[in-house]
Design an enzyme around this catalytic site. Structure first.
Site, PDB file in Angstrom:
ATOM      1  N   LYS A   1       6.709  37.503  21.364  1.00 32.53           N
ATOM      2  CA  LYS A   1       8.091  37.905  21.040  1.00 32.53           C
ATOM      3  C   LYS A   1       8.368  37.555  19.599  1.00 32.53           C
ATOM      4  CE  LYS A   1      12.288  39.280  22.280  1.00 32.53           C
ATOM      5  NZ  LYS A   1      12.228  40.263  21.152  1.00 32.53           N
TER       6      LYS A   1
ATOM      7  N   LYS B   1       4.873  38.448  15.684  1.00 32.81           N
ATOM      8  CA  LYS B   1       5.671  38.995  14.584  1.00 32.81           C
ATOM      9  C   LYS B   1       4.933  40.200  14.029  1.00 32.81           C
ATOM     10  CE  LYS B   1       9.430  37.688  12.095  1.00 32.81           C
ATOM     11  NZ  LYS B   1      10.509  36.755  12.412  1.00 32.81           N
TER      12      LYS B   1
ATOM     13  N   THR C   1      22.045  35.323  15.722  1.00 36.61           N
ATOM     14  CA  THR C   1      21.324  34.370  14.868  1.00 36.61           C
ATOM     15  C   THR C   1      22.323  33.603  14.002  1.00 36.61           C
ATOM     16  OG1 THR C   1      19.492  35.945  14.852  1.00 36.61           O
ATOM     17  CG2 THR C   1      19.341  34.079  13.340  1.00 36.61           C
TER      18      THR C   1
HETATM   19  N1  LIG Z   1      17.649  38.974  12.112  1.00 40.80           N
HETATM   20  C1  LIG Z   1      17.417  37.980  12.962  1.00 40.80           C
HETATM   21  O1  LIG Z   1      17.846  38.012  14.130  1.00 40.80           O
HETATM   22  C2  LIG Z   1      16.650  36.780  12.529  1.00 40.80           C
HETATM   23  C3  LIG Z   1      16.283  36.580  11.200  1.00 40.80           C
HETATM   24  N2  LIG Z   1      15.696  35.403  10.843  1.00 40.80           N
HETATM   25  C4  LIG Z   1      15.326  35.145   9.469  1.00 40.80           C
HETATM   26  O2  LIG Z   1      16.497  35.136   8.646  1.00 40.80           O
HETATM   27  C5  LIG Z   1      16.154  35.578   7.326  1.00 40.80           C
HETATM   28  C6  LIG Z   1      17.056  36.724   6.938  1.00 40.80           C
HETATM   29  O3  LIG Z   1      16.883  37.776   7.884  1.00 40.80           O
HETATM   30  P1  LIG Z   1      18.001  38.893   8.104  1.00 40.80           P
HETATM   31  O4  LIG Z   1      19.336  38.352   7.793  1.00 40.80           O
HETATM   32  O5  LIG Z   1      17.747  39.487   9.423  1.00 40.80           O
HETATM   33  O6  LIG Z   1      17.572  39.961   7.007  1.00 40.80           O
HETATM   34  P2  LIG Z   1      18.471  41.083   6.314  1.00 40.80           P
HETATM   35  O7  LIG Z   1      17.544  42.118   5.876  1.00 40.80           O
HETATM   36  O8  LIG Z   1      19.611  41.460   7.182  1.00 40.80           O
HETATM   37  O9  LIG Z   1      19.084  40.323   5.041  1.00 40.80           O
HETATM   38  C7  LIG Z   1      18.272  39.710   4.087  1.00 40.80           C
HETATM   39  C8  LIG Z   1      19.156  39.166   2.984  1.00 40.80           C
HETATM   40  O10 LIG Z   1      18.364  38.373   2.108  1.00 40.80           O
HETATM   41  C9  LIG Z   1      18.613  38.791   0.776  1.00 40.80           C
HETATM   42  N3  LIG Z   1      17.429  38.525  -0.025  1.00 40.80           N
HETATM   43  C10 LIG Z   1      16.239  39.164   0.003  1.00 40.80           C
HETATM   44  N4  LIG Z   1      15.418  38.633  -0.919  1.00 40.80           N
HETATM   45  C11 LIG Z   1      16.098  37.637  -1.517  1.00 40.80           C
HETATM   46  C12 LIG Z   1      15.793  36.721  -2.540  1.00 40.80           C
HETATM   47  N5  LIG Z   1      14.588  36.723  -3.128  1.00 40.80           N
HETATM   48  N6  LIG Z   1      16.742  35.824  -2.903  1.00 40.80           N
HETATM   49  C13 LIG Z   1      17.957  35.823  -2.322  1.00 40.80           C
HETATM   50  N7  LIG Z   1      18.289  36.661  -1.336  1.00 40.80           N
HETATM   51  C14 LIG Z   1      17.381  37.567  -0.949  1.00 40.80           C
HETATM   52  C15 LIG Z   1      18.962  40.249   0.865  1.00 40.80           C
HETATM   53  O11 LIG Z   1      19.687  40.676  -0.262  1.00 40.80           O
HETATM   54  C16 LIG Z   1      19.810  40.240   2.120  1.00 40.80           C
HETATM   55  O12 LIG Z   1      21.124  39.846   1.808  1.00 40.80           O
HETATM   56  C17 LIG Z   1      14.658  35.890   7.379  1.00 40.80           C
HETATM   57  O13 LIG Z   1      13.938  34.743   7.003  1.00 40.80           O
HETATM   58  C18 LIG Z   1      14.415  36.194   8.849  1.00 40.80           C
HETATM   59  O14 LIG Z   1      13.079  36.008   9.216  1.00 40.80           O
HETATM   60  C19 LIG Z   1      15.479  34.400  11.739  1.00 40.80           C
HETATM   61  C20 LIG Z   1      15.816  34.548  13.047  1.00 40.80           C
HETATM   62  C21 LIG Z   1      16.339  35.792  13.575  1.00 40.80           C
HETATM   63  O1  LIG Z   2      14.876  38.352  18.542  1.00 34.55           O
HETATM   64  C1  LIG Z   2      13.675  38.193  18.471  1.00 34.55           C
HETATM   65  O2  LIG Z   2      12.880  38.536  19.322  1.00 34.55           O
HETATM   66  C2  LIG Z   2      13.020  37.537  17.270  1.00 34.55           C
HETATM   67  C3  LIG Z   2      13.867  37.383  16.055  1.00 34.55           C
HETATM   68  C4  LIG Z   2      12.986  36.838  14.949  1.00 34.55           C
HETATM   69  O3  LIG Z   2      12.180  37.566  14.421  1.00 34.55           O
HETATM   70  C5  LIG Z   2      13.055  35.447  14.589  1.00 34.55           C
HETATM   71  O4  LIG Z   2      13.614  34.629  15.337  1.00 34.55           O
HETATM   72  O5  LIG Z   2      12.509  35.092  13.526  1.00 34.55           O
END
Ligand SMILES: NC(=O)C1=CN([C@@H]2O[C@H](COP(=O)(O)OP(=O)(O)OC[C@H]3O[C@@H](n4cnc5c(N)ncnc54)[C@H](O)[C@@H]3O)[C@@H](O)[C@H]2O)C=CC1
Ligand SMILES: O=C(O)CCC(=O)C(=O)O
Length: 430
Positions: free
Chosen positions: A83, A119, A203
């Site tokens: 997952k 992943k 999240t």
């Molecule tokens: N979407 C989810 O449910 C989950 C996401 N994560 C983690 O959270 C983090 C963010 O993911 P999301 O919010 O889903 O992605 P997203 O694509 O929705 O947003 C990413 C954000 O990071 C910014 N960003 C990208 N490169 C950057 C940099 N070099 N410096 C500063 N900001 C930068 C972008 O401008 C954007 O605002 C990642 O590490 C992801 O693996 C962890 C758990 C679950």
């Molecule tokens: O919702 C999921 O299955 C995983 C989300 C995710 O990629 C993470 O927790 O880093």
């Protein structure tokens, strides 16, 4: 007899410098002395179970053919199916996806959802694709990894630059290839296709919930807290909104383009609306712009939420950080060297494998709802999410105190023990 040791490590498992996979291996080395007799199984955690590298060819709108490199890594399936999310980003590499899949194994075990870890990703800047190209790439990638994913095998979800629309295309492609609708093959889907209420916010909500728990432990009132957030997408944007709704001042936000700052607190809903329209925080009127990116780390704040990419908090900036609490919304944002500096400074870090586990927790709820075709209310989902996050935080906090270790090491002890006990119980046969 051959002299080759049975632990010889394949070359692709050897980290190149201290990239994300190297960070993960060091985290495993730090937890190993705490695993007792289970330590004999620890090599399992250093070797992904299955790695698939795929070529993803598409026809571009101008008639040319483009090829992208895609990955799906199933790190561990001892406790259940793989997952974890799918990332579209120009810097994605196999070793990064290996690390992200391994952190999923640890996270899922740390909050005790019945999954292993996986992943996926494609090395592409999706901003360079038209909507049609994005859809064709997503569908081709799904077909290519279709040989190893499935509702009982490995269930993708959104990550950086992927969202509910991408999940809808993945679900549709997998279902077309199977010949029947298979809603449980991905989570983070649109509600109309069997998605769960609350998954989009989960999240960020989880980050906020553990933030409140951590603040209580430090005697900090969330209402007075100054918060700085790196990454203003799904995770950072929603965490920022929930902190602002609770009365905190969100003083700084950095995205991939620039940093915006307002000592009196940014108008978070207005900033979210601005980003939805313009694609970045750059140009937002209710704030000053800080053009030197490094300055973000020395902003005066109480709570820092890295919610962008890996290895953002390093030896180079850890000493400048003023926050008393760091909530890791991103996966792997802090290097082990920075961890040590921050520990010596007395900064409390709630590690990624707890802090951002709200997303996969509600993904688990989505998967359960899809299997039973019976859907819960948003209140039920948020209550269950909050309970799981609080319980996981409390268990890790207690273990950290008992063993005098960091919350990260405590979370890894809880998780690795669960994974390796499952591994041992399943045994090796023949
Ligand atoms: N979407 C989810 O449910 C989950 C996401 N994560 C983690 O959270 C983090 C963010 O993911 P999301 O919010 O889903 O992605 P997203 O694509 O929705 O947003 C990413 C954000 O990071 C910014 N960003 C990208 N490169 C950057 C940099 N070099 N410096 C500063 N900001 C930068 C972008 O401008 C954007 O605002 C990642 O590490 C992801 O693996 C962890 C758990 C679950
Ligand atoms: O919702 C999921 O299955 C995983 C989300 C995710 O990629 C993470 O927790 O880093």
């Amino acid at each position: 007899m051959s002299n080759v040791p049975n632990h010889e490590v394949p070359s692709y498992l050897v980290p190149h410098g201290i990239g994300p996979w190297g960070v993960y291996l060091e985290q495993i080395d730090r937890v190993t002395p705490h695993l007792g007799s289970l330590a004999r199984w620890v090599e399992t955690l250093k070797r992904p179970k299955r790695i698939l590298v795929v070529d993803v060819p598409i026809e571009r709108d101008d008639g040319t053919i483009a090829h992208f490199e895609g990955y799906r890594v199933q790190h561990n399936t001892s406790r259940g199916p793989g997952k974890g999310g799918v990332r579209f980003h120009q810097d994605v590499t196999l070793s990064e996806v290996m690390a992200l899949s391994a952190w999923m194994t640890i996270k899922n075990a740390a909050v005790n959802v019945p999954y292993g870890g996986a992943k996926g990703g494609i090395r592409v800047d999706p901003k360079t694709l038209s909507r049609g190209e994005l859809q064709r790439m997503t569908r081709r990638y799904t077909s290519e990894i279709g040989i190893i994913i499935g509702p009982n095998k490995d269930i993708p979800a959104p990550d950086v630059n992927t969202d509910s629309q991408i999940m809808a295309w993945m679900m549709d492609t997998y279902s077309m290839n199977q010949g029947s609708t298979s809603s449980g093959v991905v989570t983070g889907k649109p509600i109309s296709l069997g998605g769960s209420l609350g998954r989009h916010e989960a999240t960020g909500r989880g980050v906020f919930v553990v933030g409140c728990e951590a603040a209580a432990k430090r005697g900090m009132d969330i209402k007075d807290a100054k918060v700085a957030v790196q990454g203003f997408g799904n995770v950072g944007g929603i965490a920022a909104r929930l902190f602002a709704e609770a009365g905190s001042k969100v003083v700084a936000v950095q995205d991939h383009v620039t940093t915006v700052f307002n000592a009196g607190g940014l108008d978070v809903p207005a900033l979210q609306a601005y980003v939805a329209k313009h694609g970045s925080v750059k140009g937002f009127e209710g704030a000053d712009e800080i053009t030197d990116r490094a300055q973000f780390w020395s902003v005066d704040c109480d709570i820092l939420v890295p919610a962008a990419l890996e290895q953002q908090i390093t030896e180079a900036n850890a000493n400048h950080i003023k926050a008393k609490i760091i909530l890791e919304g991103a996966n792997g944002p802090t290097t082990p060297a920075a961890d040590d500096i921050l520990r010596d400074k007395g900064v409390l870090i709630v590690p990624d494998v707890i802090a951002n586990a709200g997303g996969v927790t509600v993904s688990y709820f989505e998967w359960v709802q899809d299997f039973s075709s019976f859907f819960w209310t948003e209140d039920e989902i948020n209550l269950r999410l909050t309970r799981i996050m609080r319980e996981a935080f409390a268990a890790v906090w207690q273990l950290a105190e008992e063993k005098s270790v960091s919350l990260r090491t405590a979370a890894f002890i809880v998780a690795c023990t669960r994974v390796l006990q499952a591994r041992e119980m399943r045994g090796l046969y023949p």
